[in-house]
Design an enzyme around this catalytic site. Structure first.
Site, PDB file in Angstrom:
ATOM      1  N   LYS A 114      13.154  -2.245 -32.346  1.00  0.00           N
ATOM      2  CA  LYS A 114      11.881  -1.603 -32.702  1.00  0.00           C
ATOM      3  C   LYS A 114      11.796  -0.193 -32.143  1.00  0.00           C
ATOM      4  O   LYS A 114      11.224   0.688 -32.770  1.00  0.00           O
ATOM      5  CB  LYS A 114      10.686  -2.460 -32.269  1.00  0.00           C
ATOM      6  CG  LYS A 114      10.593  -3.734 -33.095  1.00  0.00           C
ATOM      7  CD  LYS A 114       9.190  -4.253 -33.315  1.00  0.00           C
ATOM      8  CE  LYS A 114       9.251  -5.327 -34.404  1.00  0.00           C
ATOM      9  NZ  LYS A 114       8.099  -6.155 -34.546  1.00  0.00           N
ATOM     10  N   LYS A 196      17.471  -9.303 -40.692  1.00  0.00           N
ATOM     11  CA  LYS A 196      16.467 -10.344 -40.967  1.00  0.00           C
ATOM     12  C   LYS A 196      15.399  -9.845 -41.935  1.00  0.00           C
ATOM     13  O   LYS A 196      15.109  -8.647 -41.998  1.00  0.00           O
ATOM     14  CB  LYS A 196      15.839 -10.857 -39.665  1.00  0.00           C
ATOM     15  CG  LYS A 196      14.771  -9.983 -39.066  1.00  0.00           C
ATOM     16  CD  LYS A 196      13.895 -10.777 -38.075  1.00  0.00           C
ATOM     17  CE  LYS A 196      12.659  -9.931 -37.745  1.00  0.00           C
ATOM     18  NZ  LYS A 196      11.610 -10.605 -37.037  1.00  0.00           N
ATOM     19  N   LYS A 199       8.501  -8.095 -42.561  1.00  0.00           N
ATOM     20  CA  LYS A 199       7.401  -7.597 -43.381  1.00  0.00           C
ATOM     21  C   LYS A 199       7.228  -6.085 -43.267  1.00  0.00           C
ATOM     22  O   LYS A 199       6.539  -5.477 -44.078  1.00  0.00           O
ATOM     23  CB  LYS A 199       6.094  -8.352 -43.116  1.00  0.00           C
ATOM     24  CG  LYS A 199       5.679  -8.545 -41.677  1.00  0.00           C
ATOM     25  CD  LYS A 199       4.362  -9.324 -41.610  1.00  0.00           C
ATOM     26  CE  LYS A 199       4.306 -10.445 -40.601  1.00  0.00           C
ATOM     27  NZ  LYS A 199       4.490 -10.094 -39.184  1.00  0.00           N
TER      28      LYS A 199
HETATM   29  N1  AQP Z   1      13.363 -13.461 -41.119  1.00  0.00           N
HETATM   30  C1  AQP Z   1      12.861 -14.463 -40.399  1.00  0.00           C
HETATM   31  N2  AQP Z   1      13.404 -15.698 -40.478  1.00  0.00           N
HETATM   32  C2  AQP Z   1      12.899 -16.734 -39.774  1.00  0.00           C
HETATM   33  N3  AQP Z   1      11.822 -16.615 -38.963  1.00  0.00           N
HETATM   34  C3  AQP Z   1      11.236 -15.401 -38.855  1.00  0.00           C
HETATM   35  N4  AQP Z   1      10.176 -14.944 -38.158  1.00  0.00           N
HETATM   36  C4  AQP Z   1       9.998 -13.624 -38.410  1.00  0.00           C
HETATM   37  N5  AQP Z   1      10.941 -13.188 -39.279  1.00  0.00           N
HETATM   38  C5  AQP Z   1      11.724 -14.266 -39.564  1.00  0.00           C
HETATM   39  C6  AQP Z   1       9.337 -15.769 -37.291  1.00  0.00           C
HETATM   40  O1  AQP Z   1       8.003 -15.574 -37.698  1.00  0.00           O
HETATM   41  C7  AQP Z   1       7.152 -15.649 -36.570  1.00  0.00           C
HETATM   42  C8  AQP Z   1       6.179 -14.486 -36.574  1.00  0.00           C
HETATM   43  O2  AQP Z   1       6.712 -13.337 -36.121  1.00  0.00           O
HETATM   44  P1  AQP Z   1       5.789 -12.065 -35.768  1.00  0.00           P
HETATM   45  O3  AQP Z   1       4.559 -12.029 -36.551  1.00  0.00           O
HETATM   46  O4  AQP Z   1       5.693 -11.976 -34.307  1.00  0.00           O
HETATM   47  O5  AQP Z   1       6.588 -10.913 -36.317  1.00  0.00           O
HETATM   48  P2  AQP Z   1       8.073 -10.565 -36.306  1.00  0.00           P
HETATM   49  O6  AQP Z   1       8.924 -11.597 -35.656  1.00  0.00           O
HETATM   50  O7  AQP Z   1       8.184  -9.189 -35.765  1.00  0.00           O
HETATM   51  O8  AQP Z   1       8.254 -10.695 -37.863  1.00  0.00           O
HETATM   52  P3  AQP Z   1       8.400  -9.601 -38.922  1.00  0.00           P
HETATM   53  O9  AQP Z   1       8.159 -10.230 -40.247  1.00  0.00           O
HETATM   54  O10 AQP Z   1       9.695  -8.932 -38.724  1.00  0.00           O
HETATM   55  O11 AQP Z   1       7.222  -8.610 -38.637  1.00  0.00           O
HETATM   56  P4  AQP Z   1       7.261  -7.060 -38.407  1.00  0.00           P
HETATM   57  O12 AQP Z   1       8.047  -6.519 -39.549  1.00  0.00           O
HETATM   58  O13 AQP Z   1       5.807  -6.710 -38.446  1.00  0.00           O
HETATM   59  O14 AQP Z   1       7.905  -6.849 -37.087  1.00  0.00           O
HETATM   60  C9  AQP Z   1       8.033 -15.777 -35.350  1.00  0.00           C
HETATM   61  O15 AQP Z   1       8.099 -17.140 -34.981  1.00  0.00           O
HETATM   62  C10 AQP Z   1       9.373 -15.326 -35.851  1.00  0.00           C
HETATM   63  O16 AQP Z   1      10.427 -15.946 -35.162  1.00  0.00           O
END
Ligand code: AQP
Length: 333
Positions: A114, A196, A199
């Site tokens: 990040k 991965k 969003k």
């Molecule tokens: N690609 C993924 N595959 C499986 N699990 C995933 N998680 C996130 N991406 C994947 C799981 O979703 C939960 C929520 O995560 P978060 O809201 O803390 O955000 P994050 O992990 O930072 O997910 P994003 O989608 O990548 O969000 P942004 O882009 O905003 O940073 C967690 O349990 C995570 O493991």
């Protein structure tokens, strides 16, 4: 709450959830909710590590609560609340900052990724994010944390912090276990299947959101990056695109990889991608219907958040008071 084992998990309100969030975590929350006392949080304080438009953050927070419920999280059985409504999260986070080492936080993959992506805003919150996450979990004496594979490292740190603290002050925190699914722990980008699905990806063809209309879902799967071999076969290393599509298809249909390989033997990638798209559309249909209903009942959502915060606050404060006492802070007269 009863003496059943306890689950805690949360997601950031940073836009519509992706299929990765759903298959990696949320689907398991729904499956585990009958067996465990469950606490599910909208982690709005975590979302502040990236600059957000205030109106957007406000809207996304209630929308995320609605997405939890639409995915089958029963607000009657579980505690659902917004992190910022329970001040103990920020308070314990400060205390735990004093029991966490810079070196530990510097090793976190998410921080490295990040901070590389947001070079103009490498704030201290991005660095101490896992400490707030540890506070979230430890406040509720959590047994199990259902998350995707990408959160494993943060969870190990939460366990280390809990053990370190307990080592000094006695058994204050329950040391939580991760719950990571066998299939779906890491759903990959449809455009770059070695990263991965996220969003916040700039390319919206890279991810499917739970709120994407059917034509967008089908279109994105049709454009998914694959390979030139034209054989539906699971091989993570050499065929990451097809393997990712097989994981998604397996997660939403319950079919094994062997069954999928047999189903598409002799067929082209076009047929396979369409089948994956259609299966996902079917899986999302009831979620979207329920979500739309919930979003038109704002009062219902805010009432759930209000009630959830009340119960969560009671539980969290019990732990926080114990921590304050153990470390030597004078109780408020
Ligand atoms: N690609 C993924 N595959 C499986 N699990 C995933 N998680 C996130 N991406 C994947 C799981 O979703 C939960 C929520 O995560 P978060 O809201 O803390 O955000 P994050 O992990 O930072 O997910 P994003 O989608 O990548 O969000 P942004 O882009 O905003 O940073 C967690 O349990 C995570 O493991």
């Amino acid at each position: 709450m009863s003496e059943r084992k306890r689950i805690f998990s949360g997601m950031q309100p940073t836009g519509a959830l992706t299929l990765g969030n759903y298959l990696g975590a949320l689907k398991n929350w729904a499956q585990l909710q009958d067996e465990y006392d469950s606490i599910f949080c909208v982690v709005d304080l975590h979302a502040l590590t990236i600059r957000r438009e205030p109106a957007r953050l406000r809207a996304d927070s209630l929308s995320l609560l609605a997405q939890y419920i639409a995915c089958g999280i029963d607000p009657e059985k579980n505690i659902l609340f917004l992190q910022s409504h329970v001040s103990a999260h920020a308070e314990l986070s400060w205390i735990l900052n004093c029991y966490t080492y810079m070196g530990e936080l510097g090793r976190m993959t998410q921080f490295k990724e990040k901070s590389a992506r947001h070079q103009d805003n490498i704030n201290a919150g991005l660095f101490t994010y896992p400490v707030l996450m540890a506070a979230d979990i430890l406040l509720y004496q959590t047994d199990l944390v259902p998350v995707g594979g990408d959160q494993k490292q943060h969870l190990e740190l939460a366990r280390d912090i809990a053990e370190r603290f307990n080592g000094i002050y006695g058994d204050v925190f329950k040391v939580p276990e991760p719950y990571i699914p066998k299939v779906g722990a890491r759903i990959m980008s449809l455009q770059e299947p070695t990263s991965k699905m996220s969003k916040s990806d700039e390319n919206e063809n890279a991810y499917i959101t739970l709120l994407d209309p059917p034509d967008a879902v089908i279109r994105k799967f049709k454009r998914a990056v694959t390979d030139s071999e034209a054989s539906v076969r699971f091989d993570q290393e050499n065929k990451p695109g097809i393997s990712n599509l097989m994981t998604i298809y397996s997660s939403v249909t319950g079919k094994t990889y062997d069954e999928i390989e047999r189903e598409f033997e002799g067929k082209g990638y076009g047929d396979f991608k369409l089948a994956v798209g259609e299966a996902v559309v079917e899986a999302l249909k009831p979620v979207q219907g329920r979500y739309n209903e919930l979003m038109s009942s704002r009062d219902y959502l805010t009432e759930i958040a209000r009630k959830g915060a009340e119960t969560a606050e009671y539980l969290a404060n019990k732990t926080l008071r114990k921590v304050y006492k153990k470390i030597g802070l004078v109780p408020r007269p």
